[in-house]
Design a protein around this motif. Sequence first.
Motif, mmCIF file in Angstrom:
data_model
loop_
_atom_site.group_PDB
_atom_site.id
_atom_site.type_symbol
_atom_site.label_atom_id
_atom_site.label_comp_id
_atom_site.label_asym_id
_atom_site.label_seq_id
_atom_site.Cartn_x
_atom_site.Cartn_y
_atom_site.Cartn_z
ATOM 1 N N TYR A 67 39.940 43.796 54.096
ATOM 2 C CA TYR A 67 40.118 42.875 52.962
ATOM 3 C C TYR A 67 41.424 43.100 52.245
ATOM 4 N N ALA A 68 41.868 42.010 51.621
ATOM 5 C CA ALA A 68 43.018 42.035 50.712
ATOM 6 C C ALA A 68 42.644 41.191 49.509
ATOM 7 N N PHE B 13 44.065 46.665 52.415
ATOM 8 C CA PHE B 13 45.506 46.835 52.253
ATOM 9 C C PHE B 13 45.970 46.034 51.047
ATOM 10 N N GLY B 14 47.138 46.375 50.543
ATOM 11 C CA GLY B 14 47.727 45.677 49.408
ATOM 12 C C GLY B 14 49.171 46.100 49.232
ATOM 13 N N PRO C 53 39.047 38.988 58.564
ATOM 14 C CA PRO C 53 39.568 39.094 57.194
ATOM 15 C C PRO C 53 38.564 38.666 56.123
ATOM 16 N N LEU C 54 38.539 39.429 55.060
ATOM 17 C CA LEU C 54 37.900 39.030 53.812
ATOM 18 C C LEU C 54 39.017 38.872 52.800
ATOM 19 N N ASP D 226 34.787 46.797 44.282
ATOM 20 C CA ASP D 226 34.911 45.693 45.240
ATOM 21 C C ASP D 226 34.872 46.217 46.671
ATOM 22 N N TYR D 227 35.609 47.291 46.936
ATOM 23 C CA TYR D 227 35.619 47.856 48.289
ATOM 24 C C TYR D 227 34.209 48.300 48.672
ATOM 25 N N LEU D 228 33.525 48.985 47.761
ATOM 26 C CA LEU D 228 32.173 49.439 48.045
ATOM 27 C C LEU D 228 31.242 48.262 48.320
ATOM 28 N N GLU D 229 31.350 47.225 47.506
ATOM 29 C CA GLU D 229 30.474 46.060 47.679
ATOM 30 C C GLU D 229 30.771 45.339 48.990
#
Length: 421
Positions: free
Chosen positions: A34-35, A190-191, A65-66, A176-179
Amino acid sequence: MTNVLDELRWRGLLGQSTDEEALHGALAQPLTFYAGFDPTAPSLHIGHLVQLLVARRLQRAGHHPLLLVGGATGLIGDPKPTSERQLNDADVVAGWVERLRGQIAPYVDLDGPAAGRLVNNLDWTSQMSAVDLLRDVGRHFRVGRMLAKEAVAARMASDEGIGFAEFSYQVLQANDYLELHRRYGCTLQFGGSDQWGNITAGVDLVHRVARTPVHGFTVPLLTKADGTKFGKTETGTVWVDPALTSPYAFHQFWLRSDDASVGRYLRVVTDRGPEEIAELERATEERPGAREAQRALAHDVTALVHGEAAVVAAEAAAAALFGRGELASLDEPTLRAALAELPQVSVGEGARTVVELLAASGLSPSRSAARRAVADGGAYVNNAAVVDGDAELDPGQLLHGRWAVLRRGKRTLAAVDAAPR
């Protein structure tokens, strides 16, 4: 390039990584990543575009991708190093969420074997109470590590300090990452390089709660050859929304890239491969005046964001402005966008004749200098050489009944606006 990570590295799109060797191995099999994009403005800009192209490269390599639009985090905003963010109204942020979702969707495939998904962190964050957030998420954070985050440390050292809402932003993003890990099996985030602290916070949270190895990496921010931030002009941010940055201005922005950086930009924001880019870099060294690399860059990125027709219109407008095409053939929106990039002068009291307009626009330092330019055959209105500098513009000369293009010499331009004031 046998692994997408190798391509990202070659393109200059791989910065910090939690464990590059482990990530390389993880990317050998399809994974979900995800990004995130916070709706802090009504449009994405070209910094976001770089992140979207990384997502597209990962998807082409078979990964899912999310793409998260932060309906919750956008209500608070990631801390800026300099000052407190202005909080936007919830209805405004909700509107921006929908606009950004529409801008993001074209860059990934939402169907097929590696189908992407658009998600909004408001969907789960709004379901949590303050007690839930503190007990279930906040207890895993250590204040010392939170204070060490670069933007937080800078604000703590300033006179303004930092409010609790912005300070807690990294807790929300980590959640958010955990969810996403729980809902979709996401194992990679990544970001931009300024997101490293938030990314590692999320990695640590998933490790602590789910006891699962997950990954993160950053994409270096695009900079100019001197290291300064890339992506802004004298008039501000370069947006992907054509209503905020016209396709002509967008095309011109890339066309003006400096020789020292254009090869790097080609790697980052185009799909051209090593051989093509190497050839364009050689052309820049051997024939810099031709600006072949810049033209290829401007073509590719403008076509990607605005379509091939926008490239054709932008190139036609640029050619016409400098006497290599017909100004009268440009439609009104394209002409207006092109002239918006030029110095402006209005027809009115004190500036009615060609000489007066040349001086008022700054194309000539004085009226006497303007007269010399006319006498030397170096002054033009709509690409026609001026014979009588004391003549006023004829209404028949006005393009779309309003504009004229002044030119001194080959490349010095200004726009005349004859609209009533």
